[in-house]
Enzyme design. Structure first.
Site, PDB file in Angstrom:
ATOM      1  N   ASN A   1       0.854  -1.197   0.000  1.00 16.48           N
ATOM      2  CA  ASN A   1       0.000   0.000   0.000  1.00 16.48           C
ATOM      3  C   ASN A   1       0.885   1.241   0.000  1.00 16.48           C
ATOM      4  O   ASN A   1       2.111   1.143  -0.047  1.00 16.48           O
ATOM      5  CB  ASN A   1      -0.932  -0.023   1.212  1.00 16.48           C
ATOM      6  CG  ASN A   1      -0.145  -0.073   2.509  1.00 16.48           C
ATOM      7  OD1 ASN A   1       0.585   0.842   2.844  1.00 16.48           O
ATOM      8  ND2 ASN A   1      -0.261  -1.183   3.225  1.00 16.48           N
TER       9      ASN A   1
ATOM     10  N   ASP B   1      -3.947  -6.694   5.313  1.00 18.90           N
ATOM     11  CA  ASP B   1      -4.937  -7.563   5.960  1.00 18.90           C
ATOM     12  C   ASP B   1      -4.933  -8.953   5.331  1.00 18.90           C
ATOM     13  O   ASP B   1      -5.353  -9.920   5.950  1.00 18.90           O
ATOM     14  CB  ASP B   1      -6.336  -6.953   5.836  1.00 18.90           C
ATOM     15  CG  ASP B   1      -6.468  -5.696   6.691  1.00 18.90           C
ATOM     16  OD1 ASP B   1      -5.886  -5.680   7.789  1.00 18.90           O
ATOM     17  OD2 ASP B   1      -7.122  -4.740   6.248  1.00 18.90           O
TER      18      ASP B   1
ATOM     19  N   PHE C   1      -4.343   2.634  15.184  1.00 16.10           N
ATOM     20  CA  PHE C   1      -4.721   3.638  14.194  1.00 16.10           C
ATOM     21  C   PHE C   1      -5.881   3.062  13.386  1.00 16.10           C
ATOM     22  O   PHE C   1      -6.039   1.837  13.309  1.00 16.10           O
ATOM     23  CB  PHE C   1      -3.545   3.967  13.263  1.00 16.10           C
ATOM     24  CG  PHE C   1      -2.726   5.141  13.735  1.00 16.10           C
ATOM     25  CD1 PHE C   1      -2.049   5.097  14.935  1.00 16.10           C
ATOM     26  CD2 PHE C   1      -2.645   6.302  12.964  1.00 16.10           C
ATOM     27  CE1 PHE C   1      -1.306   6.177  15.375  1.00 16.10           C
ATOM     28  CE2 PHE C   1      -1.907   7.391  13.396  1.00 16.10           C
ATOM     29  CZ  PHE C   1      -1.232   7.339  14.597  1.00 16.10           C
TER      30      PHE C   1
ATOM     31  N   LYS D   1     -11.053  -4.424  19.141  1.00 16.03           N
ATOM     32  CA  LYS D   1      -9.668  -4.813  19.450  1.00 16.03           C
ATOM     33  C   LYS D   1      -9.297  -4.467  20.890  1.00 16.03           C
ATOM     34  O   LYS D   1      -8.129  -4.570  21.278  1.00 16.03           O
ATOM     35  CB  LYS D   1      -8.691  -4.145  18.467  1.00 16.03           C
ATOM     36  CG  LYS D   1      -8.960  -4.528  16.994  1.00 16.03           C
ATOM     37  CD  LYS D   1      -7.812  -4.148  16.076  1.00 16.03           C
ATOM     38  CE  LYS D   1      -8.208  -4.350  14.620  1.00 16.03           C
ATOM     39  NZ  LYS D   1      -7.094  -4.242  13.678  1.00 16.03           N
TER      40      LYS D   1
HETATM   41  O1  PMT Z   1       2.832   6.048   6.567  1.00 13.25           O
HETATM   42  P1  PMT Z   1       2.210   7.368   6.131  1.00 13.25           P
HETATM   43  O2  PMT Z   1       2.342   7.617   4.643  1.00 13.25           O
HETATM   44  O3  PMT Z   1       2.687   8.517   6.972  1.00 13.25           O
HETATM   45  O4  PMT Z   1       0.626   7.236   6.373  1.00 13.25           O
HETATM   46  C1  PMT Z   1       0.152   7.137   7.686  1.00 13.25           C
HETATM   47  C2  PMT Z   1      -1.033   6.135   7.781  1.00 13.25           C
HETATM   48  C3  PMT Z   1      -2.206   6.639   6.974  1.00 13.25           C
HETATM   49  C4  PMT Z   1      -0.571   4.762   7.260  1.00 13.25           C
HETATM   50  C5  PMT Z   1      -1.370   6.019   9.305  1.00 13.25           C
HETATM   51  O5  PMT Z   1      -1.767   7.270   9.792  1.00 13.25           O
HETATM   52  C6  PMT Z   1      -2.456   4.996   9.560  1.00 13.25           C
HETATM   53  O6  PMT Z   1      -3.642   5.243   9.428  1.00 13.25           O
HETATM   54  N1  PMT Z   1      -2.045   3.756   9.925  1.00 13.25           N
HETATM   55  C7  PMT Z   1      -2.968   2.582  10.088  1.00 13.25           C
HETATM   56  C8  PMT Z   1      -3.250   1.977   8.747  1.00 13.25           C
HETATM   57  C9  PMT Z   1      -4.131   0.766   8.831  1.00 13.25           C
HETATM   58  O7  PMT Z   1      -3.708  -0.302   8.493  1.00 13.25           O
HETATM   59  O8  PMT Z   1      -5.318   0.990   9.332  1.00 13.25           O
HETATM   60  P2  PMT Z   1      -6.469  -0.160   9.545  1.00 13.25           P
HETATM   61  O9  PMT Z   1      -7.676   0.602   9.916  1.00 13.25           O
HETATM   62  O10 PMT Z   1      -6.508  -1.053   8.351  1.00 13.25           O
HETATM   63  O11 PMT Z   1      -5.920  -1.007  10.764  1.00 13.25           O
HETATM   64  C10 PMT Z   1      -6.298  -0.768  12.118  1.00 13.25           C
HETATM   65  C11 PMT Z   1      -5.154  -1.017  13.040  1.00 13.25           C
HETATM   66  O12 PMT Z   1      -4.815  -2.399  13.039  1.00 13.25           O
HETATM   67  C12 PMT Z   1      -3.884  -0.275  12.716  1.00 13.25           C
HETATM   68  O13 PMT Z   1      -3.320   0.176  13.933  1.00 13.25           O
HETATM   69  C13 PMT Z   1      -2.992  -1.324  12.080  1.00 13.25           C
HETATM   70  O14 PMT Z   1      -1.604  -1.074  12.335  1.00 13.25           O
HETATM   71  C14 PMT Z   1      -3.448  -2.588  12.813  1.00 13.25           C
HETATM   72  N2  PMT Z   1      -3.287  -3.832  12.030  1.00 13.25           N
HETATM   73  C15 PMT Z   1      -4.038  -4.055  10.919  1.00 13.25           C
HETATM   74  C16 PMT Z   1      -3.909  -5.269  10.257  1.00 13.25           C
HETATM   75  C17 PMT Z   1      -3.026  -6.252  10.734  1.00 13.25           C
HETATM   76  N3  PMT Z   1      -2.855  -7.403  10.126  1.00 13.25           N
HETATM   77  N4  PMT Z   1      -2.299  -5.990  11.839  1.00 13.25           N
HETATM   78  C18 PMT Z   1      -2.416  -4.821  12.488  1.00 13.25           C
HETATM   79  O15 PMT Z   1      -1.732  -4.590  13.496  1.00 13.25           O
END
Ligand code: PMT
Length: 423
Positions: free
Chosen positions: A208, A277, A321, A339
């Site tokens: 991504n 994911d 996040f 979570k």
């Molecule tokens: O890196 P930049 O260009 O500065 O951009 C920053 C950002 C947009 C990436 C950052 O601010 C952000 O939003 N990060 C989280 C991205 C994300 O994967 O969001 P999500 O809503 O899909 O996931 C929710 C949370 O679960 C996140 O904390 C993620 O790290 C965590 N996760 C998700 C999937 C997985 N397999 N393991 C995880 O730990």
């Protein structure tokens, strides 16, 4: 840097004009800046410039009776929490290395117990000169921080190492030197950042647009707050923030394993990484050939690193996040609860928002609380988010102490009443 006492020493060199911007940036970050100029520095910039920027009379001489009466040089050496010499000329570096104390600035350096940082600035041949290099090594061996120099075009028309770092680079390098007594001193903070790459074949992957900038900004702010920061990052092109321990990984599996290794003893976990994911069900051993019009890629779920950390028996304070293209608050709240997070930082993504840019805005949610941060630079957001995390973390610690003293009280009362019954 709020309220920190920084003694900014300016020595003679064309980069002295850049020190004015450095003084301004330090003041912006809340530091109290006292400028001391050498005689050679005053040939390049006037003390009036620095006085106007810092609001303090610039000190220039050991023999200024009025200034010495207000704050003697020994008092000034004690006042400093950090001495930064920027620019540091070859001559000043030599004098510092040999402990000379013939003017105010060199005397202060000998008389202070504060850490000293130098930002060398000189012609590239002067920098490469064996005497200069020996002096620099001597200073390093005594714990003096040498910041830079940068490489590039020089005022004299030559090219090479010897440029003073830019003021924002210096501010970033200086901040950790002041953070030893920050509120998170002695606490480990584990942060994930950047994207993951999930292998399709030896040359292709699913990934991504995450640049890692948000996560690196949070890591730097946490380090500045005194934490021992471990930053587990996917593939990004960013320099490691000073004082931060970096672990490079590629896939979600690798990030998960690195997090599990670093987790014991962690006080705060922050998941800023954009973790895939799903990953391809298998990684082809050879490059996939384009034989058909269509190719189906079968994907399978990856482990959820954040959810696993949060579900652990001795879980740290867990911050997630949420990257959402719609219904930001609703989806973020769902993730907060699903979570079992202590706090979630939600950002709108897509259409040039949040991913791979320098600005961002965050909606923070926790049970019973909500706060909006930004839009502003990711560096500033990192600092603001850090302040909120520290507040929430300290609140949770206080609540835990109250709960455990309440439980002990009840156990005590229970023991008394069970002793009382037989009577
Ligand atoms: O890196 P930049 O260009 O500065 O951009 C920053 C950002 C947009 C990436 C950052 O601010 C952000 O939003 N990060 C989280 C991205 C994300 O994967 O969001 P999500 O809503 O899909 O996931 C929710 C949370 O679960 C996140 O904390 C993620 O790290 C965590 N996760 C998700 C999937 C997985 N397999 N393991 C995880 O730990």
């Amino acid at each position: 840097m709020q309220g920190k006492h920084i003694l900014l020493g300016v020595t003679g060199g064309i980069a002295a004009y850049k020190a004015a911007d450095l003084a301004r940036r330090l003041i912006e970050r809340g530091a109290q800046v006292q400028v001391v100029m050498t005689a050679a520095a005053r040939k390049f910039v006037t003390p009036t410039t620095f006085q106007a920027l810092t609001g303090r009379a610039v000190r220039t001489s050991l023999w200024d009776a009025a200034a010495e009466a207000a704050m003697g040089h020994i008092e000034l050496a004690r006042w400093a929490e950090l001495v930064v010499i920027a620019p540091a000329s070859a001559d000043f570096i030599a004098r510092l290395a040999h402990g000379l104390a013939e003017d105010l600035l060199s005397t202060l350096c000998v008389a202070t117990s504060a850490p000293i940082a130098v930002a060398p600035a000189m012609n590239q041949l002067m920098w490469r000169n064996a005497a200069t290099q020996t002096n620099v090594e001597l200073l390093r061996s005594r714990g003096v921080q040498v910041l830079g120099p940068g490489i590039g075009g020089q005022a004299c028309g030559e090219y090479g190492a010897g440029r003073m770092l830019e003021s924002l680079e210096l501010v970033d390098a200086i901040a950790p030197l002041l953070s030893v007594a920050g509120p998170l001193k002695g606490r480990r903070v584990l942060i994930t950042a950047g994207p993951t790459r999930e292998c399709i074949d030896p040359v292709r992957f699913v990934s991504n647009r995450s640049s890692g900038k948000m996560g690196f900004a949070v890591a730097q702010a946490m380090q500045e707050a005194g934490a021992d920061v471990v930053l587990v990052t996917g593939p990004v092109c960013l320099p490691t923030p000073m004082g931060v321990q970096r672990v490079d990984v590629e896939s979600c599996e690798q990030m998960y394993a690195a997090v599990q290794r670093a987790l014991p003893g962690t006080a705060i976990f922050i998941g800023t990484a954009a973790v895939a994911d799903y990953r391809p069900i298998s990684c082809a051993e050879q490059k996939i050939k384009k034989r058909n019009d269509k190719l189906n890629l079968e994907l399978t779920r990856t482990p959820d690193i954040l959810a696993q950390v949060s579900a652990g028996a001795r879980r740290p304070f867990v911050v997630g996040f949420a990257a959402e293209t719609e219904a930001l608050e609703q989806h973020a709240r769902e993730k907060l609860l699903a979570k079992n997070l202590d706090l979630i930082a939600a950002n709108e993504v897509g259409h040039t928002k949040a991913f791979d840019c320098d600005q961002n805005a965050l909606l923070l949610l926790w049970r019973g609380g909500r706060m909006e941060l930004g839009p502003t630079s990711k560096r500033e957001l990192g600092r603001q988010l850090t302040r909120v995390i520290i507040e929430r973390y300290e609140q949770r610690e206080r609540d835990a102490r109250v709960a455990s003293s309440g439980a002990q009280g009840e156990a005590h009362t229970g023991a008394e009443s069970s002793r009382a019954q037989p009577r």
